[in-house]
Write an enzyme that holds these catalytic residues in place. Structure first.
Site, PDB file in Angstrom:
ATOM      1  CG  ASN A  91      -1.871   1.181   1.240  1.00  0.00           C
ATOM      2  OD1 ASN A  91      -1.845   2.028   0.362  1.00  0.00           O
ATOM      3  ND2 ASN A  91      -2.719   1.236   2.255  1.00  0.00           N
ATOM      4  NE  ARG A  98      -6.552   0.888   0.368  1.00  0.00           N
ATOM      5  CZ  ARG A  98      -6.658   1.962   1.134  1.00  0.00           C
ATOM      6  NH1 ARG A  98      -5.593   2.485   1.700  1.00  0.00           N
ATOM      7  NH2 ARG A  98      -7.845   2.529   1.328  1.00  0.00           N
ATOM      8  CG  HIS A 124     -13.304   2.170   3.632  1.00  0.00           C
ATOM      9  ND1 HIS A 124     -14.062   3.024   4.412  1.00  0.00           N
ATOM     10  CD2 HIS A 124     -12.016   2.592   3.744  1.00  0.00           C
ATOM     11  CE1 HIS A 124     -13.266   3.919   4.984  1.00  0.00           C
ATOM     12  NE2 HIS A 124     -12.017   3.671   4.581  1.00  0.00           N
ATOM     13  NE  ARG A 170     -11.008  11.396   4.656  1.00  0.00           N
ATOM     14  CZ  ARG A 170     -10.697  10.108   4.477  1.00  0.00           C
ATOM     15  NH1 ARG A 170     -11.600   9.174   4.757  1.00  0.00           N
ATOM     16  NH2 ARG A 170      -9.513   9.764   4.037  1.00  0.00           N
ATOM     17  CD  GLU A 174      -9.059  -2.371   4.146  1.00  0.00           C
ATOM     18  OE1 GLU A 174      -9.393  -1.719   3.141  1.00  0.00           O
ATOM     19  OE2 GLU A 174      -8.683  -1.853   5.211  1.00  0.00           O
TER      20      GLU A 174
END
Length: 413
Positions: free
Chosen positions: A20, A101, A190, A251, A394
């Site tokens: 990633n 990813r 996601h 956020r 993940e």
């Protein structure tokens, strides 16, 4: 186990190196896609700064070092050197693929794809939709392909699972020509986690995923919710970017878009300043001053009004989405909490499901308070909707998708 290092030994199917590559860090994990174990993992961070930091973990032993990491090429070379020095040896680990990813796949990618020069260009072309993420992914892919040229490299897209959204769910009600020209639609993020967890729910329950209607709550520092009918995503909270939807660590989630115009016209804030405000200085941090939920709960216990309001706003938004997605699905068989907050915060789970008995939703207090890393049901026996906690993984999901693609489905999930 490897008798020399104590690390998990890759299966006969080999292993997958999952990468990633972010804007200023590279996270990696060597995964056994059959057994599901992380054979080794690491993080190279503060790339391009005066002092970088690297962490490499194998067999429970963590090695940390500080050094200058000039760029992503240096970061990946450093990671490979640590595999050589500290183990496991990648040649002996039988790496069958490198999984990357990628946050934004646009409308182009609805599943994993073996990376070639055309795919790299396609990911580059999507930079305007993900300017904070895709450039780092491209740099990581280019360097990794050069350093590990003898194994296939596979791109796994966060957005792919949500390419199944019906037009009514992914279309924004703006001028159709403008939307088409600039790729404006709901992409969702996601997706790898939502797909993995929805499939894991079916496995744990011994049910066919095709028979289940699910709401999946991925609650980490970034947070999103999805509605999954029969294993297919039909709605999700994040939109063109990961900013839309639930209240998150930093956020804002959903706001009136005219707030942007108001701040620009009346507060004199630039677009970049508003972007920074909504993405990095809002959410739980903006309301409570800290986005760590452990700190948040401590502040609430101390009577901090901002923290209490932050938690109330967070939970209110969650409950609103559960109600909305219940209407979208018509019948909800399972609601699942996952990711850092979802898996570990019993207070959030209890508040989110409180007083929903009329909808057939409740949690058992004792089961909810139990600390476990195992997938489990936390609702009482009488409910029509099961409530579960299912750890996401993940990296394992990426590894299995890689092997399924390059080996024709040799590894079952």
């Amino acid at each position: 186990m490897n008798p020399t290092t104590g690390a998990a030994t890759p299966s006969a199917h080999g292993s997958v190196l999952v990468i990633n590559s972010g804007s200023s860090s590279v996270k990696y994990q060597l995964v056994d896609p059959v057994g599901g174990e992380a054979i080794a993992s690491g993080l190279v961070e503060r790339i391009g700064e005066s002092e970088g930091r690297v962490t490499h973990t194998v067999a429970g032993e963590k090695t940390q070092r500080t050094t200058v990491v000039a760029d992503h090429g240096a970061a990946l070379r450093l990671a490979l050197d640590l595999f050589e020095e500290l183990g496991p040896n990648l040649d002996e680990a039988g790496v069958v693929a490198v999984g990357h990813r990628v946050v934004q796949g646009g409308s182009k990618f609805s599943g994993p794809v073996v990376i070639d020069d055309t795919v790299v260009q396609d990911i580059t072309d999507l930079v305007p939709l993900a300017p904070l993420h895709n450039p780092g992914h491209v740099r990581g892919i280019e360097v990794a392909r050069a350093l590990l040229p003898d194994v296939p490299h596979v791109a796994i897209f966060d957005t792919a699972f949500f390419q199944s959204l019906p037009a009514a769910a992914h279309t924004y009600a703006i001028d159709a020509d403008v939307a088409r020209e600039h790729g404006i639609r709901r992409y969702g993020f996601h997706g790898t986690s939502h797909q993995f967890v929805s499939q894991e729910v079916a496995r744990v329950l011994g049910r066919r995923v095709e028979d289940l209607n699910q709401i999946v709550l991925h609650l980490g520092n970034g947070a999103s919710v999805s509605a999954v009918r029969g294993g297919v995503a039909v709605e999700t909270s994040m939109g063109l970017t990961p900013l839309e939807g639930l209240v998150m660590g930093t956020r804002s989630g959903d706001i009136d878009p005219a707030i942007v115009f108001h701040l620009h016209r009346n507060a004199g804030m630039s677009i970049d300043e508003i972007d920074d405000l909504l993405n990095k200085r809002s959410g739980i941090k903006g309301l409570a001053g800290d986005n760590d939920f452990r700190v948040l709960h401590d502040l609430v216990a101390q009577g901090h009004e901002g923290a209490r309001l932050a938690l109330d706003v967070y939970v209110h938004r969650l409950r609103k989405y559960i109600g909305a997605y219940h209407a979208v699905l018509g019948r909800v068989d399972v609601i699942t909490f996952t990711a850092g907050v979802g898996e570990n915060d019993e207070i959030v789970r209890a508040l989110t499901t409180a007083d929903l008995e009329s909808m057939g939703i409740a949690v058992d207090a004792a089961l909810n308070d139990e600390r476990s890393r195992e997938a489990r049901v936390i609702s009482p026996g009488w409910t029509s909707t099961l409530v579960m906690v299912v750890p996401t993984n993940e990296e394992l999901a990426i590894a299995r998708q890689c092997v399924d693609l390059v080996a024709g489905g040799a590894v079952a999930s």
